[in-house]
Every structure is written in C-alpha cells, then in structure tokens.
Design a protein around this motif. Structure first.
Motif, PDB file in Angstrom:
ATOM      1  N   HIS A  50       0.832  -1.215   0.000  1.00 43.20           N
ATOM      2  CA  HIS A  50       0.000   0.000   0.000  1.00 43.20           C
ATOM      3  C   HIS A  50       0.862   1.259   0.000  1.00 43.20           C
ATOM      4  N   GLU A  51       1.950   1.233   0.765  1.00 41.73           N
ATOM      5  CA  GLU A  51       2.839   2.394   0.804  1.00 41.73           C
ATOM      6  C   GLU A  51       3.496   2.634  -0.554  1.00 41.73           C
ATOM      7  N   VAL A  52       3.915   1.555  -1.206  1.00 37.66           N
ATOM      8  CA  VAL A  52       4.539   1.686  -2.535  1.00 37.66           C
ATOM      9  C   VAL A  52       3.538   2.282  -3.520  1.00 37.66           C
ATOM     10  N   ASN A  53       2.294   1.784  -3.478  1.00 39.20           N
ATOM     11  CA  ASN A  53       1.271   2.335  -4.370  1.00 39.20           C
ATOM     12  C   ASN A  53       1.020   3.810  -4.082  1.00 39.20           C
ATOM     13  N   ALA A  54       1.007   4.177  -2.808  1.00 39.55           N
ATOM     14  CA  ALA A  54       0.812   5.582  -2.450  1.00 39.55           C
ATOM     15  C   ALA A  54       1.970   6.431  -2.980  1.00 39.55           C
ATOM     16  N   CYS A  55       3.185   5.919  -2.873  1.00 40.42           N
ATOM     17  CA  CYS A  55       4.353   6.653  -3.387  1.00 40.42           C
ATOM     18  C   CYS A  55       4.273   6.816  -4.900  1.00 40.42           C
ATOM     19  N   LYS A  56       3.817   5.771  -5.593  1.00 44.22           N
ATOM     20  CA  LYS A  56       3.678   5.865  -7.047  1.00 44.22           C
ATOM     21  C   LYS A  56       2.653   6.928  -7.418  1.00 44.22           C
ATOM     22  N   LEU A  57       1.545   6.955  -6.684  1.00 42.89           N
ATOM     23  CA  LEU A  57       0.521   7.969  -6.960  1.00 42.89           C
ATOM     24  C   LEU A  57       1.056   9.375  -6.700  1.00 42.89           C
ATOM     25  N   GLU A  58       1.803   9.524  -5.617  1.00 40.59           N
ATOM     26  CA  GLU A  58       2.397  10.824  -5.321  1.00 40.59           C
ATOM     27  C   GLU A  58       3.369  11.246  -6.417  1.00 40.59           C
ATOM     28  N   ARG A  59       4.189  10.298  -6.871  1.00 37.65           N
ATOM     29  CA  ARG A  59       5.140  10.589  -7.934  1.00 37.65           C
ATOM     30  C   ARG A  59       4.415  11.035  -9.204  1.00 37.65           C
ATOM     31  N   ASP A  60       3.353  10.323  -9.558  1.00 36.60           N
ATOM     32  CA  ASP A  60       2.581  10.685 -10.744  1.00 36.60           C
ATOM     33  C   ASP A  60       1.942  12.063 -10.579  1.00 36.60           C
ATOM     34  N   SER A  61       1.430  12.330  -9.384  1.00 41.57           N
ATOM     35  CA  SER A  61       0.806  13.631  -9.126  1.00 41.57           C
ATOM     36  C   SER A  61       1.824  14.761  -9.226  1.00 41.57           C
ATOM     37  N   ILE A  62       3.003  14.526  -8.676  1.00 37.31           N
ATOM     38  CA  ILE A  62       4.052  15.539  -8.741  1.00 37.31           C
ATOM     39  C   ILE A  62       4.463  15.776 -10.187  1.00 37.31           C
ATOM     40  N   GLY A  63       4.557  14.695 -10.952  1.00 38.58           N
ATOM     41  CA  GLY A  63       4.893  14.842 -12.372  1.00 38.58           C
ATOM     42  C   GLY A  63       3.862  15.686 -13.100  1.00 38.58           C
ATOM     43  N   LEU A  64       2.582  15.433 -12.827  1.00 41.93           N
ATOM     44  CA  LEU A  64       1.530  16.229 -13.463  1.00 41.93           C
ATOM     45  C   LEU A  64       1.592  17.690 -13.030  1.00 41.93           C
ATOM     46  N   ILE A  66       4.256  19.343 -12.080  1.00 43.74           N
ATOM     47  CA  ILE A  66       5.414  19.976 -12.713  1.00 43.74           C
ATOM     48  C   ILE A  66       5.090  20.333 -14.167  1.00 43.74           C
ATOM     49  N   LYS A  67       4.414  19.433 -14.869  1.00 42.38           N
ATOM     50  CA  LYS A  67       4.011  19.738 -16.249  1.00 42.38           C
ATOM     51  C   LYS A  67       3.089  20.951 -16.284  1.00 42.38           C
ATOM     52  N   LYS A  68       2.151  20.991 -15.346  1.00 47.27           N
ATOM     53  CA  LYS A  68       1.204  22.117 -15.308  1.00 47.27           C
ATOM     54  C   LYS A  68       1.942  23.423 -15.005  1.00 47.27           C
ATOM     55  N   ILE A  69       2.910  23.376 -14.099  1.00 42.51           N
ATOM     56  CA  ILE A  69       3.695  24.574 -13.786  1.00 42.51           C
ATOM     57  C   ILE A  69       4.468  25.027 -15.013  1.00 42.51           C
ATOM     58  N   ASP A  70       5.075  24.080 -15.743  1.00 41.84           N
ATOM     59  CA  ASP A  70       5.801  24.422 -16.971  1.00 41.84           C
ATOM     60  C   ASP A  70       4.866  25.087 -17.980  1.00 41.84           C
ATOM     61  N   GLN A  71       3.665  24.531 -18.142  1.00 40.27           N
ATOM     62  CA  GLN A  71       2.694  25.118 -19.069  1.00 40.27           C
ATOM     63  C   GLN A  71       2.321  26.532 -18.641  1.00 40.27           C
ATOM     64  N   LEU A  72       2.084  26.707 -17.353  1.00 35.88           N
ATOM     65  CA  LEU A  72       1.713  28.029 -16.860  1.00 35.88           C
ATOM     66  C   LEU A  72       2.854  29.031 -17.027  1.00 35.88           C
ATOM     67  N   GLU A  73       4.093  28.586 -16.799  1.00 38.57           N
ATOM     68  CA  GLU A  73       5.242  29.476 -16.978  1.00 38.57           C
ATOM     69  C   GLU A  73       5.364  29.899 -18.442  1.00 38.57           C
TER      70      GLU A  73
END
Length: 84
Positions: A50-64, A66-73
């Motif tokens: 469960h912890e690994v899955n939570a970390c994967k979700l967090e990683r994916d969320s952070i990636g999204l 960062i992409k959104k921040i790049d688009q906004l910049e």
C-alpha cells in the motif's frame, strides 16, 4: 515368560504412544508459531504494498503538477512578451 514379554512390549508401545503425543504437541506449537510469523510477514508485505502504491501515486501527481507549472510558466512568458 510369554506374559512378561507381552507386558514389556505393551509398555514399550505405550511409551512410544506417549512420546508420539509429546512430539505432535511440540510440532503443533512450532507450526502455530510459524503460522503467526507468516501472518505477521504477510501483513507487513501488504502494508508495504500500500505504501509503494501511495508513493507511485504521489510521484505521478508531482509529475503532473510539474508539467502544469511548466505550461503556466510558458503562458506567462507568452503573455509578458505580448504585453511588452
């Protein structure tokens, strides 16, 4: 002599039965201990899963994010260029 021999054989068989009972009791206790250990390990593995899955979700969320921040910049830079 035959009666005496029968009594000795019966005594030996009875003692073998008692030893078998003691051995079975010890083995049952050991199997119970091992089952408890396996259950504990299984629970820990589930928790880690469960912890690994939570970390994967967090990683994916952070990636999204960062992409959104790049688009906004980029949008901000384009707007600054237009207004400059």
């Amino acid at each position: 002599m035959d009666n005496e021999m029968k009594m000795m054989v019966n005594s030996i068989i009875d003692e073998m039965g008692r030893m078998e009972d003691r051995i079975n009791k010890r083995m049952d206790e050991r199997f119970d201990d091992m089952q408890k250990r396996f259950d504990k390990i299984n629970n820990e593995l589930e928790s880690l899963h469960h912890e690994v899955n939570a970390c994967k979700l967090e990683r994916d969320s952070i990636g999204l994010l960062i992409k959104k921040i790049d688009q906004l910049e980029k949008r901000i830079e384009e707007l600054e260029k237009k207004t400059a």
